[in-house]
Design an enzyme around this catalytic site. Structure first.
Site, PDB file in Angstrom:
ATOM      1  N   GLU A 170       0.140  -2.593   1.231  1.00 57.93           N
ATOM      2  CA  GLU A 170      -0.660  -1.791   2.151  1.00 57.93           C
ATOM      3  C   GLU A 170      -0.346  -0.318   1.980  1.00 57.93           C
ATOM      4  OE1 GLU A 170       1.647  -0.250   4.119  1.00 57.93           O
ATOM      5  OE2 GLU A 170       3.165  -1.646   3.383  1.00 57.93           O
ATOM      6  N   GLU A 312       3.591  -1.114  -0.009  1.00 52.79           N
ATOM      7  CA  GLU A 312       2.754  -1.180  -1.206  1.00 52.79           C
ATOM      8  C   GLU A 312       2.808  -2.535  -1.907  1.00 52.79           C
ATOM      9  OE1 GLU A 312       3.854   2.099  -3.775  1.00 52.79           O
ATOM     10  OE2 GLU A 312       3.806   3.547  -2.117  1.00 52.79           O
TER      11      GLU A 312
END
Length: 345
Positions: A170, A312
Site C-alpha cells: 500500500e 509497500e
C-alpha cells in the site's frame, strides 16, 4: 459485499504431506519453520509437490481525508509522487521485487492526483481520497462494495497470467490511522495501544493522532454493522486489499501478508471469511506500534522480524525466499526410502 467461495483445505492429504516431510533425509523436525510452511502450502494447494509460480506484489495507492488533521508527517502529495517513483523504479519495493522475481502491479485506488496514462498504473480510482472520518464516513457502503470488487478484479488479472502466490502493499499518506481504527474495531484492543508513529511522528505527534482518532470514534453515528464501521473508518486501498485477499483465497493462491496495514486488512478479511487464514503466510512483524499485538490477536506467527516499517509490501517480498526454501525442501530433498542412508531419528 460480494460473495467469495472460499473453502478450508481438505484434511485428507495432511497425513501424506506430514509423512513425506518427516521422511526427508534429515532428523524429524530439524528444518523447523520450513517444514511448517511446506505443510501449509501443500495443504492450500492440495498436493504433495507444491509450487510457487510468477509471484506478484499488488500495491494499492490512495489518499485519506483524515490526513488533513495532521496525523502524519507525510504530506498528501507524497502518495502520488511515490506512486510515480514506483512506476519508474528505484524505490524500496522495486529492488526487492527485482531481487526476488516479483512482478510489481501498481493500482491507483484513489490518489488525489490525475495520474497520466502510459505509466503502467492500473486505474481503479474511486475518487481523489476518502472523506475525513473525523466528521463523517470515509466512504459509502456502495464505495466499500465497489472497492472489494475492484480489488478482486486485480487478483483475477494476475491469476490469469499464471500467478499463484501474491503479496499486497500500500501507499497512502496517513493510512496507519484507518489501520489503527480497524485494529481497534476488529480486536477490541484499546485505541491507545493501536496508535503508533506511522511514517515518523514524534511523541507529541502520536498524542495528537490518538486524540484525533479518539474523537473520530466518539463521533461515529453509524450502526453496529461491522462492514459499515470498516467503511466509515477505512481507506480505498485497504478495502481493495481486503477484496484482493478474499479473491486470492477463493482461487487457492498463497497470500503473503505484509506489515501493520496489510495485517489489519487480513484481520478484516478473516472476520468475514475465517477460511482465508489457511492461505495466508504472515511475512514479518513490523516496527509499527501495535503490529505485534494485532498478530497475536489473530493467532498469526510472522516469518521475519527485521524492524521494518516501510510498507509497500516490502516485508512480504523479503519473506518470499523462505517460502521458496520450504517448497524446494519438500520437492528436492531425497527421502530415506530412496537413498542408502539409515534413518537416524
Amino acid at each position: 459485499m460480494r460473495h467469495f467461495d472460499i473453502h478450508r483445505p481438505d484434511e485428507a492429504i495432511r497425513s501424506s504431506l506430514i509423512d513425506k516431510i518427516d521422511n526427508l533425509t534429515k532428523p524429524k523436525g530439524s528444518l523447523g519453520r520450513l517444514e511448517e510452511l511446506a505443510l501449509q502450502i501443500g495443504m492450500a494447494q492440495q498436493t504433495l509437490s507444491p509450487t510457487l509460480r510468477n509471484p506478484c506484489n499488488i500495491l494499492f495507492a490512495a489518499d485519506h481525508g483524515i490526513e488533513r488533521e495532521g496525523v502524519t508527517v507525510s504530506p498528501r502529495e507524497v502518495t502520488w509522487q511515490q506512486l510515480g517513483h514506483f512506476a519508474r523504479g528505484g524505490a524500496g519495493i522495486n529492488f526487492l521485487c527485482e531481487q526476488n522475481g516479483f512482478r510489481l502491479v501498481l493500482v491507483d485506488a484513489g490518489v488525489d492526483y490525475d495520474i497520466p496514462d502510459g505509466h503502467g498504473i492500473i486505474d481503479m480510482k474511486m475518487g481523489r481520497g476518502t472523506g475525513n472520518f473525523l466528521h463523517g464516513p470515509a466512504m459509502t457502503m456502495e464505495e466499500w462494495d465497489e472497492c472489494i470488487s475492484r480489488g478482486a478484479r486485480v487478483v483475477d488479472m494476475v491469476h490469469a497470467d499464471g500467478c499463484n502466490v501474491v503479496s499486497f502493499g500500500e501507499m497512502g499518506s496517513g493510512n496507519t490511522s484507518p489501520s489503527s481504527m480497524w485494529m481497534h474495531l476488529l480486536t477490541g484492543i484499546s485505541l491507545r495501544e493501536c496508535v503508533g508513529a506511522g511514517a515518523g511522528l514524534d511523541s507529541p505527534g502520536i498524542r495528537h493522532k490518538l486524540d484525533v482518532l479518539s474523537r473520530s470514534l466518539a463521533n461515529y453515528s453509524g450502526s453496529d454493522d461491522l462492514e459499515e464501521k470498516l467503511a466509515w473508518f477505512g481507506g480505498y486501498e485497504l478495502a481493495m486489499a481486503v477484496g484482493g485477499m478474499l479473491r486470492a483465497a477463493a482461487l487457492g493462491m498463497i497470500i503473503i501478508v505484509d506489515g501493520f496495514i496489510m495485517t489489519a486488512c487480513m484481520a478484516a478479511a478473516s472476520r468475514f471469511y475465517p477460511e482465508v487464514l489457511d492461505y495466508a503466510v504472515f511475512g514479518h512483524q513490523g516496527d509499527e506500534s501495535g503490529h505485534r499485538l494485532m498478530l497475536e490477536a489473530i493467532g498469526a506467527r510472522p516469518v521475519l522480524n527485521l524492524g521494518l516499517r516501510l510498507g509497500e509490501g516490502s516485508g512480504a517480498v523479503c519473506a518470499y525466499p523462505i517460502l521458496l526454501s520450504a517448497v524446494n525442501m519438500i520437492n528436492n530433498m531425497d527421502s530415506f526410502a530412496k537413498v542408502a542412508v539409515t534413518k537416524y531419528f
